[in-house]
Design a protein around this motif. Sequence first.
Motif, mmCIF file in Angstrom:
data_model
loop_
_atom_site.group_PDB
_atom_site.id
_atom_site.type_symbol
_atom_site.label_atom_id
_atom_site.label_comp_id
_atom_site.label_asym_id
_atom_site.label_seq_id
_atom_site.Cartn_x
_atom_site.Cartn_y
_atom_site.Cartn_z
ATOM 1 N N MET A 257 9.353 8.622 18.425
ATOM 2 C CA MET A 257 9.560 8.174 17.044
ATOM 3 C C MET A 257 9.682 6.647 16.935
ATOM 4 S SD MET A 257 9.234 10.461 14.816
ATOM 5 C CE MET A 257 9.941 9.626 13.420
ATOM 6 N N ASP A 258 9.795 5.970 18.066
ATOM 7 C CA ASP A 258 9.789 4.511 18.037
ATOM 8 C C ASP A 258 8.416 3.960 17.636
ATOM 9 O OD1 ASP A 258 8.984 5.686 20.527
ATOM 10 O OD2 ASP A 258 8.878 3.663 21.368
ATOM 11 N N ARG A 259 7.412 4.831 17.681
ATOM 12 C CA ARG A 259 6.057 4.405 17.292
ATOM 13 C C ARG A 259 5.800 4.551 15.786
ATOM 14 N NH1 ARG A 259 2.660 7.689 22.001
ATOM 15 N NH2 ARG A 259 3.736 6.757 23.823
ATOM 16 N N TYR A 260 6.736 5.185 15.131
ATOM 17 C CA TYR A 260 6.542 5.453 13.694
ATOM 18 C C TYR A 260 6.732 4.176 12.867
ATOM 19 C CZ TYR A 260 7.718 7.138 8.972
ATOM 20 O OH TYR A 260 7.789 7.331 7.621
ATOM 21 N N ARG A 261 5.758 3.905 12.012
ATOM 22 C CA ARG A 261 5.811 2.777 11.098
ATOM 23 C C ARG A 261 5.548 3.296 9.685
ATOM 24 N NH1 ARG A 261 7.507 1.329 15.117
ATOM 25 N NH2 ARG A 261 7.084 -0.527 16.371
ATOM 26 N N PRO A 262 6.574 3.332 8.822
ATOM 27 C CA PRO A 262 6.346 3.784 7.447
ATOM 28 C C PRO A 262 5.234 2.966 6.792
ATOM 29 C CG PRO A 262 8.698 3.560 7.887
ATOM 30 C CD PRO A 262 7.985 2.961 9.057
ATOM 31 N N SER A 263 4.389 3.659 6.028
ATOM 32 C CA SER A 263 3.235 2.983 5.430
ATOM 33 C C SER A 263 2.827 3.664 4.125
ATOM 34 C CB SER A 263 2.054 2.991 6.412
ATOM 35 O OG SER A 263 0.896 2.469 5.800
ATOM 36 N N TYR A 264 2.301 2.849 3.205
ATOM 37 C CA TYR A 264 1.746 3.377 1.958
ATOM 38 C C TYR A 264 0.278 3.768 2.107
ATOM 39 C CZ TYR A 264 5.804 1.728 -0.700
ATOM 40 O OH TYR A 264 7.070 1.552 -1.207
ATOM 41 N N ASN A 265 -0.292 3.441 3.270
ATOM 42 C CA ASN A 265 -1.726 3.671 3.453
ATOM 43 C C ASN A 265 -2.008 4.049 4.909
ATOM 44 O OD1 ASN A 265 -4.472 3.768 3.004
ATOM 45 N ND2 ASN A 265 -4.742 1.573 2.708
ATOM 46 N N VAL A 266 -1.682 5.295 5.244
ATOM 47 C CA VAL A 266 -1.887 5.784 6.608
ATOM 48 C C VAL A 266 -3.283 6.385 6.713
ATOM 49 C CG1 VAL A 266 -0.990 7.245 8.445
ATOM 50 C CG2 VAL A 266 0.562 6.316 6.713
ATOM 51 N N SER A 267 -3.995 6.046 7.765
ATOM 52 C CA SER A 267 -5.354 6.548 7.987
ATOM 53 C C SER A 267 -5.470 7.137 9.387
ATOM 54 C CB SER A 267 -6.373 5.422 7.801
ATOM 55 O OG SER A 267 -6.125 4.359 8.707
ATOM 56 N N PRO A 268 -6.519 7.913 9.669
ATOM 57 C CA PRO A 268 -6.701 8.474 11.017
ATOM 58 C C PRO A 268 -6.689 7.373 12.080
ATOM 59 C CG PRO A 268 -8.198 9.532 9.482
ATOM 60 C CD PRO A 268 -7.558 8.412 8.728
ATOM 61 N N GLY A 269 -6.082 7.715 13.208
ATOM 62 C CA GLY A 269 -5.938 6.741 14.290
ATOM 63 C C GLY A 269 -4.561 6.111 14.337
ATOM 64 N N HIS A 270 -3.749 6.340 13.295
ATOM 65 C CA HIS A 270 -2.395 5.790 13.245
ATOM 66 C C HIS A 270 -1.362 6.847 13.656
ATOM 67 C CE1 HIS A 270 -4.514 2.757 10.880
ATOM 68 N NE2 HIS A 270 -3.453 1.977 11.020
ATOM 69 N N ASN A 271 -0.212 6.349 14.094
ATOM 70 C CA ASN A 271 0.885 7.244 14.483
ATOM 71 C C ASN A 271 1.548 7.820 13.236
ATOM 72 O OD1 ASN A 271 1.264 7.033 17.560
ATOM 73 N ND2 ASN A 271 1.099 4.883 16.941
ATOM 74 N N PHE A 272 1.859 9.125 13.336
ATOM 75 C CA PHE A 272 2.344 9.852 12.170
ATOM 76 C C PHE A 272 3.342 10.911 12.659
ATOM 77 C CE2 PHE A 272 0.403 10.300 7.799
ATOM 78 C CZ PHE A 272 1.462 10.979 7.237
ATOM 79 N N PRO A 273 4.533 11.001 12.054
ATOM 80 C CA PRO A 273 5.502 12.015 12.509
ATOM 81 C C PRO A 273 5.150 13.408 11.999
ATOM 82 C CG PRO A 273 6.427 10.721 10.719
ATOM 83 C CD PRO A 273 5.107 10.090 11.042
ATOM 84 N N VAL A 274 5.234 14.406 12.874
ATOM 85 C CA VAL A 274 5.011 15.801 12.500
ATOM 86 C C VAL A 274 6.200 16.625 12.985
ATOM 87 C CG1 VAL A 274 2.502 15.520 12.674
ATOM 88 C CG2 VAL A 274 3.796 16.452 14.622
ATOM 89 N N VAL A 275 6.352 17.788 12.372
ATOM 90 C CA VAL A 275 7.422 18.710 12.763
ATOM 91 C C VAL A 275 6.784 19.912 13.443
ATOM 92 C CG1 VAL A 275 9.265 20.221 11.952
ATOM 93 C CG2 VAL A 275 8.926 17.977 10.885
ATOM 94 N N ARG A 276 7.237 20.188 14.676
ATOM 95 C CA ARG A 276 6.709 21.334 15.425
ATOM 96 C C ARG A 276 7.861 22.096 16.066
ATOM 97 N NH1 ARG A 276 6.941 20.493 20.901
ATOM 98 N NH2 ARG A 276 6.987 18.343 21.661
ATOM 99 N N ARG A 277 7.540 23.293 16.564
ATOM 100 C CA ARG A 277 8.548 24.073 17.266
ATOM 101 C C ARG A 277 8.718 23.541 18.695
ATOM 102 N NH1 ARG A 277 7.134 30.249 17.092
ATOM 103 N NH2 ARG A 277 5.166 29.389 17.854
ATOM 104 N N GLU A 278 9.884 23.848 19.261
ATOM 105 C CA GLU A 278 10.095 23.513 20.678
ATOM 106 C C GLU A 278 9.127 24.329 21.525
ATOM 107 O OE1 GLU A 278 11.671 21.455 22.407
ATOM 108 O OE2 GLU A 278 13.458 20.764 21.351
ATOM 109 N N ASP A 279 8.601 23.723 22.557
ATOM 110 C CA ASP A 279 7.660 24.426 23.430
ATOM 111 C C ASP A 279 8.321 25.675 24.020
ATOM 112 O OD1 ASP A 279 5.776 22.466 22.985
ATOM 113 O OD2 ASP A 279 6.452 21.252 24.685
ATOM 114 N N GLY A 280 7.695 26.835 23.773
ATOM 115 C CA GLY A 280 8.197 28.089 24.312
ATOM 116 C C GLY A 280 9.464 28.571 23.647
ATOM 117 N N GLY A 281 9.889 27.936 22.583
ATOM 118 C CA GLY A 281 11.135 28.353 21.933
ATOM 119 C C GLY A 281 10.858 29.202 20.705
ATOM 120 N N ASP A 282 11.680 30.213 20.526
ATOM 121 C CA ASP A 282 11.549 31.087 19.355
ATOM 122 C C ASP A 282 12.696 30.910 18.369
ATOM 123 O OD1 ASP A 282 9.236 32.199 20.378
ATOM 124 O OD2 ASP A 282 10.350 33.704 21.542
ATOM 125 N N GLY A 283 13.582 29.939 18.659
ATOM 126 C CA GLY A 283 14.738 29.725 17.790
ATOM 127 C C GLY A 283 14.405 28.809 16.622
#
Length: 366
Positions: free
Chosen positions: A30-56
Motif C-alpha cells: 500500500m506504500d505504492r498507492y497514490r490517490p488520483s483523480y485520473n487513474v489509467s491502466p499501468g498505475h498502482n491501484f488498491p483492490v480488496v481480495r480474500r486471504e490466500d486459501g482462507g475461507d473466513g
Amino acid sequence: MCGRARCTLRADDIPRACHRNDGPVRTVHMDRYRPSYNVSPGHNFPVVRREDGGDGDGVVLHCMIWGLVPSFTKKTEKPDHYKMFNARSESIYEKASFRRLVPKSRCLVVVEGFYEWKKDGPKKQPYYIHFKDGRPLVFAALYDSWENSEGEILSSFTILTSSSSSALRWLHDRMPVILGDKGSINTWLNCSSSSKFDDVLKPYEDPDLVWYPVTPAMGKSSFDGPECIKEIQMKSEGNNLISKFFSKKGIKEEQESTIEEKNSSAETFRTDPTKSLKRETDTEDNTAISSITDKGGQDSKSITIHSEDDATAKCQVKRDYEAFKAGLEPMTDNTVKQCSTPARKKGNVKSAGDKQPTLLSYFGKN
C-alpha cells in the motif's frame, strides 16, 4: 469499457466501502498507492481480495497494477497493461486468461467515479459517472500474478464489464460491472458457486447513477487534480447553426419583400398612372404646393375652371399640376408621355391653347 477512474479515498475507507468493517484487514504494497483523480491502466491501484486459501472474513488490501498480465506470460516479455485492463463478463468462462481465475482470484475495485467518452465524429467528449449521493462504486474484478526475468512478482488485475444499462446506452455500449449492495459484493468475493455469479454480473440499472461532461484535457493521463471532475457547459453548436440559418432566411425574405414592393409600385404606375398621382399628393412636393396655395389667400379663389362636366375639370387640374411641377423639377420625356397619355383618351379635354387660366400662369403673374 472502463479505462479511467478516480480514486482519492483513504486506504482505510476502501475495505469499509466493501462492507468489511469487522474482520481483519491485511495490507500489501500500500506504500505504492497514490490517490488520483485520473487513474489509467499501468498505475498502482488498491483492490480488496480474500486471504490466500482462507475461507473466513479476513481480507487483504493489496495495491496492484491495473491491466492484467497472465501468469503464463513469458518472463522476458514486456507487459502490456492496456491489453487486458477490461474483461467481458460474458466470456470469462471461455478465455483461458480469465477462466482459471474465476474460482479463487476474484477481487473488488473501489473508486469514487469513472470516465467514459462519447464519440461525436472526430471529437470525443468525456463524462464523469458517479453515484448521486457520493458513495464509492465497487467493481467486480479478477487478478493474477506474474514473475518476470528478474524474479520480481507482479500482481495485476482486470475490471469486468457488461453491456451498458438502458440509461447509459447513449454514451457507450459497455460499462463496468457495479456491485451495488452488500449482497452482491459478498456473492462475488466469497461465494464458491459460480452459478450465482450470473446474478451479479449484469448492467447496473438503478437510477442513482448520474453523470456530467468534464474537460477533454483529462484525456491525458498526466492531467490530474480536481479539474478532472469539474463540470463544464456544453456548447449548443447545433442550435447556433439553426439560429443563423433562420436569421439569414429572415433577412433574405425581408429583402425579397422590399424588392417585390418596389416592383409592384412600378407596375402600378405603368398600368394606372392616376393611382400613382393620387399617392403623390401625400409627398413633400405636394405638401409644399399646398402651403404655397394657402399663402395666396383670397387670390387663389380667382382661379376658375370652366368645364362641360366634372370629369373634364378634374383632368384639367391634373394637367395644371403637371405643368407646375415641371417648373420645380425636370421630367423625362418618357414620364411626360406616360402621364399625359391617359388624359388624351378622355373626351372633351381642352387643349393647352385654351384661354383658361392655369396655376403656372397665376404664379407667373406674381
